[in-house]
Design a protein around this motif. Structure first.
Motif, PDB file in Angstrom:
ATOM      1  N   LEU A 172       5.498   8.884  -1.573  1.00 31.80           N
ATOM      2  CA  LEU A 172       5.117   9.631  -2.772  1.00 31.80           C
ATOM      3  C   LEU A 172       5.941  10.909  -2.906  1.00 31.80           C
ATOM      4  CD1 LEU A 172       1.228   9.226  -2.722  1.00 31.80           C
ATOM      5  CD2 LEU A 172       2.876   8.044  -4.180  1.00 31.80           C
ATOM      6  N   LEU A 173       6.249  11.558  -1.792  1.00 37.01           N
ATOM      7  CA  LEU A 173       7.083  12.759  -1.845  1.00 37.01           C
ATOM      8  C   LEU A 173       8.504  12.421  -2.294  1.00 37.01           C
ATOM      9  CD1 LEU A 173       5.845  14.566   1.381  1.00 37.01           C
ATOM     10  CD2 LEU A 173       5.637  15.420  -0.962  1.00 37.01           C
ATOM     11  N   TYR A 174       8.965  11.227  -1.969  1.00 36.29           N
ATOM     12  CA  TYR A 174      10.291  10.782  -2.411  1.00 36.29           C
ATOM     13  C   TYR A 174      10.278  10.451  -3.907  1.00 36.29           C
ATOM     14  CZ  TYR A 174      14.316   7.609  -2.891  1.00 36.29           C
ATOM     15  OH  TYR A 174      15.479   6.999  -3.287  1.00 36.29           O
ATOM     16  N   HIS A 224       7.909  11.299  -6.222  1.00 41.57           N
ATOM     17  CA  HIS A 224       7.314  12.309  -7.111  1.00 41.57           C
ATOM     18  C   HIS A 224       7.448  13.698  -6.490  1.00 41.57           C
ATOM     19  CE1 HIS A 224       5.466   8.920  -9.268  1.00 41.57           C
ATOM     20  NE2 HIS A 224       5.133   8.449  -8.083  1.00 41.57           N
ATOM     21  N   ARG A 225       8.636  13.994  -5.981  1.00 41.52           N
ATOM     22  CA  ARG A 225       8.813  15.227  -5.206  1.00 41.52           C
ATOM     23  C   ARG A 225       8.514  16.481  -6.019  1.00 41.52           C
ATOM     24  NH1 ARG A 225      10.531  15.833  -0.447  1.00 41.52           N
ATOM     25  NH2 ARG A 225      11.420  13.732  -0.385  1.00 41.52           N
ATOM     26  N   GLU A 226       9.021  16.558  -7.238  1.00 36.81           N
ATOM     27  CA  GLU A 226       8.825  17.772  -8.026  1.00 36.81           C
ATOM     28  C   GLU A 226       7.347  17.986  -8.345  1.00 36.81           C
ATOM     29  OE1 GLU A 226      10.222  19.588 -12.349  1.00 36.81           O
ATOM     30  OE2 GLU A 226      11.504  18.133 -11.314  1.00 36.81           O
ATOM     31  N   ARG A 227       6.673  16.906  -8.701  1.00 42.65           N
ATOM     32  CA  ARG A 227       5.249  17.017  -9.028  1.00 42.65           C
ATOM     33  C   ARG A 227       4.434  17.465  -7.820  1.00 42.65           C
ATOM     34  NH1 ARG A 227       1.653  11.960 -11.407  1.00 42.65           N
ATOM     35  NH2 ARG A 227      -0.420  12.797 -10.943  1.00 42.65           N
ATOM     36  N   LEU A 228       4.660  16.853  -6.659  1.00 30.65           N
ATOM     37  CA  LEU A 228       3.884  17.197  -5.476  1.00 30.65           C
ATOM     38  C   LEU A 228       4.307  18.544  -4.892  1.00 30.65           C
ATOM     39  CD1 LEU A 228       3.524  13.726  -3.724  1.00 30.65           C
ATOM     40  CD2 LEU A 228       1.827  15.000  -5.028  1.00 30.65           C
ATOM     41  N   ALA A 229       5.532  18.967  -5.182  1.00 25.17           N
ATOM     42  CA  ALA A 229       5.951  20.300  -4.742  1.00 25.17           C
ATOM     43  C   ALA A 229       5.110  21.371  -5.427  1.00 25.17           C
ATOM     44  CB  ALA A 229       7.428  20.519  -5.028  1.00 25.17           C
ATOM     45  N   ARG A 230       4.716  21.092  -6.675  1.00 24.29           N
ATOM     46  CA  ARG A 230       3.875  22.045  -7.411  1.00 24.29           C
ATOM     47  C   ARG A 230       2.416  21.979  -6.974  1.00 24.29           C
ATOM     48  NH1 ARG A 230       6.354  19.581 -11.829  1.00 24.29           N
ATOM     49  NH2 ARG A 230       4.324  18.696 -12.412  1.00 24.29           N
ATOM     50  N   ILE A 260       0.837  -1.202   0.000  1.00 27.74           N
ATOM     51  CA  ILE A 260       0.000   0.000   0.000  1.00 27.74           C
ATOM     52  C   ILE A 260       0.871   1.252   0.000  1.00 27.74           C
ATOM     53  CG2 ILE A 260      -1.741   1.294   1.304  1.00 27.74           C
ATOM     54  CD1 ILE A 260      -2.697  -1.442   2.403  1.00 27.74           C
ATOM     55  N   VAL A 261       1.916   1.243   0.820  1.00 27.33           N
ATOM     56  CA  VAL A 261       2.799   2.404   0.924  1.00 27.33           C
ATOM     57  C   VAL A 261       3.390   2.759  -0.442  1.00 27.33           C
ATOM     58  CG1 VAL A 261       5.029   3.184   1.829  1.00 27.33           C
ATOM     59  CG2 VAL A 261       3.372   2.104   3.362  1.00 27.33           C
ATOM     60  N   ARG A 262       3.804   1.756  -1.209  1.00 22.89           N
ATOM     61  CA  ARG A 262       4.495   1.992  -2.484  1.00 22.89           C
ATOM     62  C   ARG A 262       3.553   1.975  -3.696  1.00 22.89           C
ATOM     63  NH1 ARG A 262      10.274   1.268  -1.605  1.00 22.89           N
ATOM     64  NH2 ARG A 262      10.577   0.521   0.523  1.00 22.89           N
ATOM     65  N   ALA A 263       2.256   1.992  -3.469  1.00 17.70           N
ATOM     66  CA  ALA A 263       1.315   2.053  -4.595  1.00 17.70           C
ATOM     67  C   ALA A 263       1.540   3.352  -5.364  1.00 17.70           C
ATOM     68  CB  ALA A 263      -0.118   1.980  -4.084  1.00 17.70           C
ATOM     69  N   GLY A 264       1.361   3.302  -6.675  1.00 15.69           N
ATOM     70  CA  GLY A 264       1.650   4.455  -7.520  1.00 15.69           C
ATOM     71  C   GLY A 264       0.767   5.654  -7.232  1.00 15.69           C
ATOM     72  N   ILE A 265       1.226   6.810  -7.658  1.00 17.07           N
ATOM     73  CA  ILE A 265       0.517   8.052  -7.405  1.00 17.07           C
ATOM     74  C   ILE A 265      -0.692   8.215  -8.325  1.00 17.07           C
ATOM     75  CG2 ILE A 265       1.819   9.480  -9.044  1.00 17.07           C
ATOM     76  CD1 ILE A 265       1.799  11.702  -6.939  1.00 17.07           C
ATOM     77  N   GLY A 266      -0.762   7.428  -9.384  1.00 16.37           N
ATOM     78  CA  GLY A 266      -1.822   7.613 -10.370  1.00 16.37           C
ATOM     79  C   GLY A 266      -3.198   7.224  -9.892  1.00 16.37           C
ATOM     80  N   GLY A 267      -3.301   6.359  -8.881  1.00 18.72           N
ATOM     81  CA  GLY A 267      -4.609   5.891  -8.443  1.00 18.72           C
ATOM     82  C   GLY A 267      -4.857   6.161  -6.978  1.00 18.72           C
ATOM     83  N   THR A 268      -6.136   6.117  -6.611  1.00 20.90           N
ATOM     84  CA  THR A 268      -6.547   6.295  -5.218  1.00 20.90           C
ATOM     85  C   THR A 268      -6.638   4.929  -4.547  1.00 20.90           C
ATOM     86  OG1 THR A 268      -7.716   8.377  -5.554  1.00 20.90           O
ATOM     87  CG2 THR A 268      -8.497   6.982  -3.762  1.00 20.90           C
ATOM     88  N   VAL A 269      -6.186   4.868  -3.292  1.00 24.24           N
ATOM     89  CA  VAL A 269      -6.202   3.627  -2.519  1.00 24.24           C
ATOM     90  C   VAL A 269      -7.056   3.843  -1.273  1.00 24.24           C
ATOM     91  CG1 VAL A 269      -4.830   1.943  -1.242  1.00 24.24           C
ATOM     92  CG2 VAL A 269      -3.919   2.954  -3.337  1.00 24.24           C
TER      93      VAL A 269
END
Length: 684
Positions: free
Chosen positions: A221-223, A225-231, A191-200
């Motif tokens: 997810l911050l690790y 996809h840091r740049e994406r979530l920073a925006r 669960i922790v490493r599930a991709g950012i594209g979907g909701t869990v």
């Protein structure tokens, strides 16, 4: 395993690596502190932004003395990514909370979120993932005191539970919630490493670590996809301030400092809350049908034109007939775009109709002329009359205080009897004097989104989600329409009158109907005797859920005792003193109406106590917890006062039994239940 000073002793070598790693971390921080940015920025704004980033980096590189820098080690059979046919030798990686490298840039500690760290959580003898040995470390007060090896190449051997893992799970809970990065289990890691594209969505029984899993998922997810979530931003939503205070140290301990936290009430804080609804009114205001009532009400001010619009430019007069303007208005209504966006488009559409006439007359207007026409007095007056501005708070005020207005827009949606339930007894004089309730604020938020789109975040974590109303789900869903979410909860712990009956329904209201639902049933916190006792309530409160199991044992620390009614307070005090003789935190949970009396009794007995969310100390380890605030909290030892009072405080028996289920499952090591008025039949 005793510590040795012999340099050939494995424990001594691991301590030496820990010391070297800490020195390397200090050097990394010193390098950042020594950065000189005077000549690398174009202006003071860029300098301020860069300096803030440097300050955050310095904070993230702090060496926390009592937090182990690494907690595990992986010895690979081959170098990760290498061609195994070449016979490449294996590599060794220390797994910790953050990345640490030496002066040459070689890693000394690998971040637990890195791909190379994943086998620490997932590898087994059946699926070793190219790992020869997994080593776990034991710490006492930040000092490395033990290690434990697991040979994953021995496929013939049996899998054994880790002694150090069990010790870490059973460590006393003193202070705020801590991370579980050293003890994440395979099903949790998925669960922790599930991709950012979907909701869990995580359905988790008490003690299964669902809250910790959600927070560690944010860190992962911050690790990744840091740049994406920073925006786009990240937000953790909890049920109340006490809960948020309890969990607020988890992400900083993992090196993540910029994650916002809020309650649902914070999200919809458009007005001050001074009123309170009846359960029936709150349930109806939280009903998803209110969205349609509001949609109709927001558009109710739109009218059709009866006169043409005449625009004067120089010596010419340009006339757009009423029927053509009506076509424009009806088209905008049919597109079902947000009210404010349509209102902004209307003057441009009218101006375009004027430009068509100009072109037909031989002129060559451009976009600047269209903008000028859209700003003329005639066009602005027409827009004001046809598509008036809407104030969301004033609109909801009118709905709740004007029976005729509500009836007009709730026709076919709410029955007359239901309309009567949500109407205010006395019409309020204005927005400032209205006694808004929490449910009213959610309605205003819905209306505000109908007028102008709510900004969306990159990822939202919603904890204790089972307690939200459909309208609250919609409010949260608006904050992640273009992002993803992690939904955490337990249907059995739903204690609001509008608690969700199923995750499928909840996820539909959230706008994430395709979310994956994962169930956690293996507990790591609540002792097995306690969870088995509390699970007797499941057939009555959540018959579709699986009964949880637990790795915890608490032999001799679970008791249910009947006492005389006039001796209840004294017995409660005695149970608290007995619990305080042990190591760890103590929670005294009672029905809200009993809290004042128990507070007086504790004070008179000289027992210091805290409020929920306050950090325990050596001098104060006892917390007095109203049952309505117990959800999400945990204590080593719990004393539960008068279960029947917890049940009777709720509007119906099922909600009361769910509240009792929550209270029974807050204990980590021991539970004492004291009653003088009998127990519910479900508990036998």
């Amino acid at each position: 395993m005793p510590a040795q000073q012999d340099p050939h002793d494995p424990l001594a070598r691991e301590r030496a690596h820990l010391a070297s790693s800490r020195a390397a971390l200090r050097a990394m921080r010193a390098d950042v502190e020594a950065l000189d940015i005077k000549d690398v920025t174009a202006n003071w704004v860029n300098a301020a932004v860069l300096q803030r980033q440097i300050d955050e980096r310095i904070t993230a590189l702090a060496d926390l003395a009592h937090t182990p820098l690494f907690f595990g080690r992986l010895d690979y059979l081959h170098a990760p990514g290498a061609d195994r046919a070449e016979g490449a030798g294996g590599e060794r990686f220390y797994i910790g909370r953050r990345h640490v490298h030496d002066a040459d840039g070689d890693p000394m500690v690998i971040d637990w979120r890195a791909p190379v760290s994943q086998p620490f959580y997932r590898a087994s003898k059946k699926e070793p993932m190219d790992v020869r040995t997994r080593r776990r470390f034991g710490y006492t007060g930040g000092e490395l005191t033990a290690y434990e090896d697991e040979d994953l190449t021995d496929t013939a051997g049996e899998e054994h539970a880790s002694r150090l893992l069990q010790t870490e799970i059973e460590r006393p809970r003193v202070g705020p919630m801590r991370d579980i990065v050293a003890t994440i289990q395979p099903e949790q890691d998925e669960i922790v490493r599930a991709g950012i594209g979907g909701t869990v969505c995580v359905q988790g029984a008490p003690g299964t670590g669902k809250t910790a899993v959600g927070l560690h998922r944010v860190a992962y997810l911050l690790y990744a996809h840091r740049e994406r979530l920073a925006r786009t931003g990240t937000l953790v939503i909890g049920p109340n301030r006490s809960f948020l205070h309890y969990i607020e140290q988890v992400l900083p301990a993992l090196g993540e400092l910029n994650v916002a936290q809020a309650t649902v009430d914070d999200l919809v804080a458009h007005v001050g809350i001074r009123g309170e609804d009846t359960p029936a009114a709150a349930r109806l205001k939280g009903d998803a049908r209110m969205a349609e009532v509001l949609r109709r009400a927001v558009r109710s001010g739109v009218t059709m034109p009866t006169e043409p619009v005449v625009v004067v430019r120089g010596s010419r007069r340009w006339r757009v007939p009423a029927y053509e303007i009506e076509e424009i208005v009806r088209e905008l209504l049919a597109r079902d775009i947000r009210y404010g966006a349509a209102r902004d488009a209307l003057p441009q559409r009218i101006a375009h109709a004027v430009l068509v006439r100009m072109e037909e007359a031989g002129e060559a207007p451009d976009d600047r002329v269209q903008d000028a026409v859209a700003r003329t007095t005639a066009v602005k007056a027409a827009v004001k009359a046809l598509w008036p501005q809407v104030d969301p708070a004033k609109l909801v005020l009118r709905l709740l205080s004007d029976p005729e207005f509500l009836a007009a827009h709730a026709e076919g949606v709410l029955t007359p009897a239901e309309q009567a339930v949500i109407l205010w007894a006395k019409p309020a004089r204005g927005v400032k004097t209205a006694k808004w309730s929490a449910a009213d604020a959610v309605l205003i938020d819905e209306a505000a989104d109908l007028v102008a789109r709510t900004p969306s975040l990159g990822h939202v974590v919603l904890d204790e989600a089972q307690d939200l109303s459909p309208m609250q789900y919609r409010a949260v869903g608006r904050r992640c329409t273009t992002g993803s979410a992690t939904i955490l909860g337990d249907i059995a712990q739903g204690t609001t009158p509008w608690a969700t009956p199923s995750w499928a329904e909840a996820l539909t209201h959230l706008g994430k109907p395709d979310a994956a639902v994962e169930e956690l049933t293996q507990g790591f916190r609540v002792p097995r005797e306690v969870i088995a006792y509390a699970s007797r309530l499941l057939p009555a409160i959540a018959p579709g859920l699986s009964e949880a199991t637990s790795l915890r044992e608490a032999a001799g620390d679970f008791s249910v005792r009947a006492v005389e009614r006039d001796a209840l307070d004294a017995e409660v005090l005695a149970a608290c003193r007995e619990s305080l003789e042990r190591e760890g935190s103590v929670g005294l949970i009672a029905a809200d109406a009993r809290v004042a009396a128990l507070a007086s009794a504790l004070t008179a007995a000289g027992l210091p106590f805290l409020a929920p969310g306050e950090e325990t100390t050596a001098a104060a380890r006892l917390t007095l917890v109203p049952a309505t605030l117990a959800k999400g909290l945990e204590y080593d030892y719990v004393v539960l006062d008068e279960p029947s009072a917890v049940i009777s405080a709720e509007p119906d028996e099922r909600t009361g039994l769910r509240r009792l289920y929550v209270a029974l499952t807050r204990a980590v090591s021991g539970l004492t239940v004291l009653y003088s008025r009998g127990l519910p039949r479900e508990l036998g």
